[in-house]
Design an enzyme around this catalytic site. Structure first.
Site, PDB file in Angstrom:
ATOM      1  N   SER A 110       0.853  -1.185   0.000  1.00 40.78           N
ATOM      2  CA  SER A 110       0.000   0.000   0.000  1.00 40.78           C
ATOM      3  C   SER A 110       0.891   1.237   0.000  1.00 40.78           C
ATOM      4  O   SER A 110       1.876   1.310   0.749  1.00 40.78           O
ATOM      5  CB  SER A 110      -0.904  -0.013   1.231  1.00 40.78           C
ATOM      6  OG  SER A 110      -1.761   1.099   1.205  1.00 40.78           O
ATOM      7  N   GLU A 111       0.555   2.224  -0.842  1.00 38.88           N
ATOM      8  CA  GLU A 111       1.392   3.411  -1.050  1.00 38.88           C
ATOM      9  C   GLU A 111       1.808   4.091   0.246  1.00 38.88           C
ATOM     10  O   GLU A 111       2.852   4.724   0.322  1.00 38.88           O
ATOM     11  CB  GLU A 111       0.654   4.476  -1.887  1.00 38.88           C
ATOM     12  CG  GLU A 111       0.528   4.173  -3.339  1.00 38.88           C
ATOM     13  CD  GLU A 111      -0.804   3.507  -3.638  1.00 38.88           C
ATOM     14  OE1 GLU A 111      -1.126   2.485  -2.990  1.00 38.88           O
ATOM     15  OE2 GLU A 111      -1.505   4.013  -4.528  1.00 38.88           O
TER      16      GLU A 111
END
Lengths: 229, 235, 235, 229
Positions: free
Chosen positions: A46-47
Site C-alpha cells: 500500500s502506497e
C-alpha cells in the site's frame, strides 16, 4: 454470460504466483485478495507504507494507525513491514513490485492507460497512479469491458488524459483477458460461452485472436459469491 | 540541557506566521498532526501555502483550515477524497490554487529539499499533462522529467513517541510522510502521543533523529481523528 | 510459502559470476558481509567490479579479494584506510581501476538506482577534480553536479536479524550502506547473525522490508572481524 | 608560546554552543569532545550513521557494531540515534549540522579548503570530506599554523586539489583564531604572548587585525593535559 466484478477479481488472482509483491488500486483490484489461494504467500503493498496488507479490520477492531491507500482500516499479515513514503515509492518507482492491478477509464491498443482524470472532472487527483503505471513491470488492468454508457473502454487511442503511455501488459474484463503486445491487442481468453467476435464487437480496437484462445477458468460461484452472471 | 518540549500546541505553533508555507504530515488520518493544526486554526493564521498528500477530511484540522479560508495554495497528490469537501468548495470558487503532483514525485521533491539536492530526474510523468512544460531528458533510452526540491517554512508532523531531544518513533502506518517532512522545513514541530525519557526509545526504533526536530509537544489522541463507524457511513 | 533462506554461504553466492558488479555493505568492520565475501573468494569468482565505501581491511574478506587479484575495478570514497594495503598494492601495480566518489554522492547514486531515478543534482563537488568533466548546473544561484545512478548485479549485505521473507533488522552502526544497497542490485544476498521466525521482528524495527531481499543465510560472527586490540596495534 | 594540539582542541570546544550538532574530522578535531563542558549538551555526528558519539570505548568493552568514521570503537551517549548512510548524508548535505570541524592541508584567504589529497599522494581517498565542506554552515578548520616543513598552511591560493571553494568560516591554529570574511582573513585571537606580527609572519596571506583582537582564553593545563607549550 459475463463475469461479475467478483469474477474479474477471481480471474486476476489466478495470475499472481506465490511470492508476488502487488499494489492494488481501488474498485475491482481491491477485491482480488479475497480470491487468492491461501497456500500462495503473496504480499500486498500500500502506497502509504505497508507491505503485507491483510483483510479489512472487523468492526470494533480497527487500529487507528493502520489504513490502506484507500484510507480503509485494514489488518496486517504476519511478516508485514511498515515504512515511510520515501521507501514506499522507492519500492514503486524502483521497479521492485512484481505486479500492480489497477482500474482504468480507457486502455489503448498500444498499452496507453488513462485512469486518473475522468472527462469533465473538475477537481483532479492523481495519487500514486502515475508512479505505478510508469514503473511497475506487470501492470494489469481490471475493469468492466465497457463503460456505464455501454461504450468501449478498450480503444484505438485514449481521449482522457494519460496516466502513462505504453504501460499496460494485460487487461482483465467481464468478457475477456487481453494481452497488449508489440503488434497490438491479443485476445487470450473469453468469458464462458462468449465468442471472440462478441468481444471484438464491444472493443474499440482490433483484436487478434490467439491460436490457443480459450474460455476463462472461472467457476459460477465461489464461497457463495456469484462470479458469473 | 537541550529541551525541545513545549507545554501545549498553542505555544508550539505561535511562531507560524501569515503567508507561511507548511508541510502537513499524515495520510488519511494516521499521522496527521491534528492538534497542532487546530491550534493554528485557533490562532487565526491565514494566507497559508499547504503541502500535504490530500486536502484534509471533514471540517476538522486541515479540512477546517480550508473551511475557514486560511489556505491560498495547496500542493498535493490526491485532494479528491470524498471527505475533502471543504477544499473542493474553496477550489471550485477559485479561492485556492492547486499544484497537483504525482505522489512519488511529491515525496521525492520533499526529500530532495531535505537532502540538499538541486533537483532530480524521475521516470514518472513524461507524456502526461502533469509533466507539461517540464524539462524531459533521456538517459539510457528512457525519458525522465526534471523535478525540483520542495521545502517549506514549517513542517507539522505527528509521531507516536518522542523525547526532549526530538528523537521520534512512529507506530505502524502513521509514519508515511512524517519522517521526510521533518527533514525539509526550516522549523519542524511535532505532536507526540507519549513524551518519554531520553534513552527509553530503542536506538533501532528511532525513525527521526532529534537533529531534524525543533519543537515537540505531547497531546492526547483527538477522538475526531478515529471514528471508523462514522467514516464508514460517510463513504 | 516464501522461503528465501539458503543453507550456507557457498550456496548463497553460487550464482555470482565472473565479471559481475557487486555492492559490498559495511563501513569499517560493522555490517561487512565477510562470510559471503569469503565464500566468493573460495569459489574463485574473478574479474569483479566492486562498490564499497572503502577497500577492505587486511587479508580477509574484501581485502582478501584484492590480495587474490579478483577485482578489476573499485568504486569507493575512502580506499586509503591503513589496513587497505591489499588494494593499495594492486592499485599501484595498475591491476585495479579506481573510481573515486565523495561518500555522500556514492550513497546517493546507489539510492537513485534503487529508487528508479535517472540522475540527480548534488551541491557536492563543483570546482573540484572529482567533478571534472561532469555537467554543472545552477539552480537558485548555486552550482550542482549531475550525478548518475549506480546499480549492480549483486549486493552482498549483512544484518543482525532476519526472517525467511527477507525482512531485516540492523543493530546500531552496522546499518550504514546495507539498507540502501539492498534496493539497488538485481540480486540481494544477506548474511544475518540470527534467523528468526516470521512475526518476531518488531514491525517498527524492520529496516529493510523483505521485498528487497533475494537470499538470506545465517552465519556466525567471524572473530577476524572483531579484534580491537589487534586493530589498535595495527593503526 | 603556542598551543599544543590539545590546546587547539580546547579552544575550538569553546566555540560550540549547547545544542550544537557537530561532525568531527580525524586528528585535532577528534580531540575536541574531551574539552566540551559537561553542562553543555552537544551531539557528535559520525558519517557512518551515528548522532551522539561518546568517548572511545574502554579496552575490553568495545561493541563490534559501534565504530566512528575513523573506524575506532566508540561509545554512544544517552539519546544517541543510529541510521543508515542515506540519512547520515541527508544530515550533512541538507545542511542540518550546525558545525563541522576538520583538518586541512591548506586554507586560502578566500575560504578555499584543500584537505583530501596531499601533493604527491599516490592513492586518493575523499570520504565524506567534500560533502561536509560544501554543505555545513559553520565549517571550522583546526590545524597547526604551519606544515611539518615550517611552511604556511594559510595561503593566498591553494596549490593542493580543492575540497571545496569558499567554505571555511573560521581557522583555529596553535598561533591564532582567524575568521574568513568577504574582504579576506581577519585575525581575531592570538596565542598567549604572541604578537599579531608574528602570526602574520607565518601566514601566506594578508591578515587584517581585528580591532578587538585579543589573547585566546586557554589555560596552560587542563585536567593534567598541557595546552600551551
Amino acid at each position: 454470460m459475463i463475469l461479475t466484478r467478483e469474477g474479474i477479481a477471481y480471474r486476476v488472482a489466478g495470475d499472481l504466483p506465490e511470492g508476488s509483491y502487488v499494489n492494488l488500486g481501488i474498485g475491482i483490484p481491491s477485491m482480488v485478495p479475497a480470491y487468492l489461494s491461501s497456500d500462495k504467500e503473496i504480499f500486498i503493498h500500500s502506497e502509504n507504507g505497508i507491505l503485507g496488507v491483510g483483510p479489512m479490520a472487523a468492526t470494533g477492531e480497527e487500529d487507528p494507525d493502520v489504513v490502506d491507500a484507500a484510507k480503509g482500516y485494514v489488518t496486517l499479515v504476519p511478516g508485514a513491514s511498515v515504512f515511510d513514503h520515501v521507501t514506499s515509492f522507492t519500492i514503486i518507482r524502483g521497479g521492485h513490485l512484481t505486479h500492480a492491478i489497477i482500474g482504468a477509464i480507457e486502455v489503448a491498443a498500444n498499452g496507453d492507460l488513462a485512469n486518473w482524470r475522468m472527462p469533465g472532472q473538475k477537481v483532479p487527483g492523481v495519487g500514486g497512479a502515475m508512479d505505478i503505471a510508469f514503473n511497475v513491470k506487470n501492470l494489469f488492468v481490471a475493469m468492466t469491458h465497457v463503460s456505464n454508457k455501454g461504450e468501449p473502454k478498450i480503444v484505438a487511442r485514449c481521449t482522457s488524459p494519460l496516466t502513462a503511455p505504453h504501460c499496460v501488459r494485460r487487461i482483465f474484463t467481464d468478457l475477456a483477458v487481453i494481452d497488449v503486445e508489440r503488434e497490438g491487442l491479443v485476445l487470450r481468453e473469453v468469458a464462458p460461452g462468449v465468442e471472440p467476435a462478441a468481444v471484438q464487437a464491444q472493443t474499440g480496437a482490433p483484436l487478434r485472436v490467439a491460436g490457443d484462445c480459450r474460455e476463462m477458468d472461472v467457476p459460477v460461484e465461489f464461497n457463495g459469491v456469484r462470479l458469473i452472471d | 540541557m537541550i529541551d525541545k518540549t513545549v507545554a501545549n500546541c498553542g505555544e508550539a505553533v505561535a511562531q507560524v506566521f501569515d503567508g507561511a508555507s507548511i508541510m502537513f504530515g499524515g495520510f488519511g488520518n494516521p499521522g496527521v498532526p491534528a492538534n497542532l493544526i487546530e491550534a493554528i486554526r485557533r490562532q487565526g493564521t491565514t494566507n497559508l501555502v499547504a503541502i500535504h498528500n490530500g486536502a484534509g477530511i471533514g471540517d476538522f484540522a486541515l479540512g477546517g483550515l480550508f473551511q475557514d479560508g486560511r489556505i491560498r495554495k495547496l500542493t498535493a497528490s490526491f485532494p479528491i477524497n470524498p471527505g475533502s469537501w471543504a477544499f473542493r468548495e474553496r477550489y471550485l470558487k477559485g479561492d485556492v490554487e492547486l499544484e497537483l503532483v504525482p505522489q512519488g514525485t511529491l515525496v521525492e521533491r520533499i526529500r530532495a529539499a531535505g537532502a540538499g539536492l538541486g533537483g532530480f530526474y524521475t521516470p514518472t510523468g513524461p507524456g502526461t499533462e502533469l509533466a507539461a512544460g517540464k524539462e524531459v531528458r533521456i538517459f539510457n533510452g528512457r525519458e525522465y522529467v526534471l523535478e525540483m526540491p520542495l521545502d517549506a517554512d514549517f513542517a507539522l508532523i505527528k509521531a507516536y513517541r518522542g523525547d526532549r531531544l526530538g528523537n521520534l518513533s512512529y507506530r505502524k502506518a502513521m509514519r508515511n510522510f512524517n519522517p521526510i517532512m521533518a527533514t525539509a522545513a526550516k522549523v519542524v514541530i511535532v505532536e507526540v502521543e507519549e513524551l518519554v525519557a531520553v534513552g527509553s526509545l530503542s536506538m533501532e526504533e528511532i525513525h527521526t533523529p532529534g537533529i531534524f526536530v525543533d519543537h515537540i509537544v505531547q497531546i492526547n489522541r483527538d477522538p475526531r481523528l478515529f471514528d471508523p463507524q462514522k467514516e464508514r457511513s460517510a463513504s
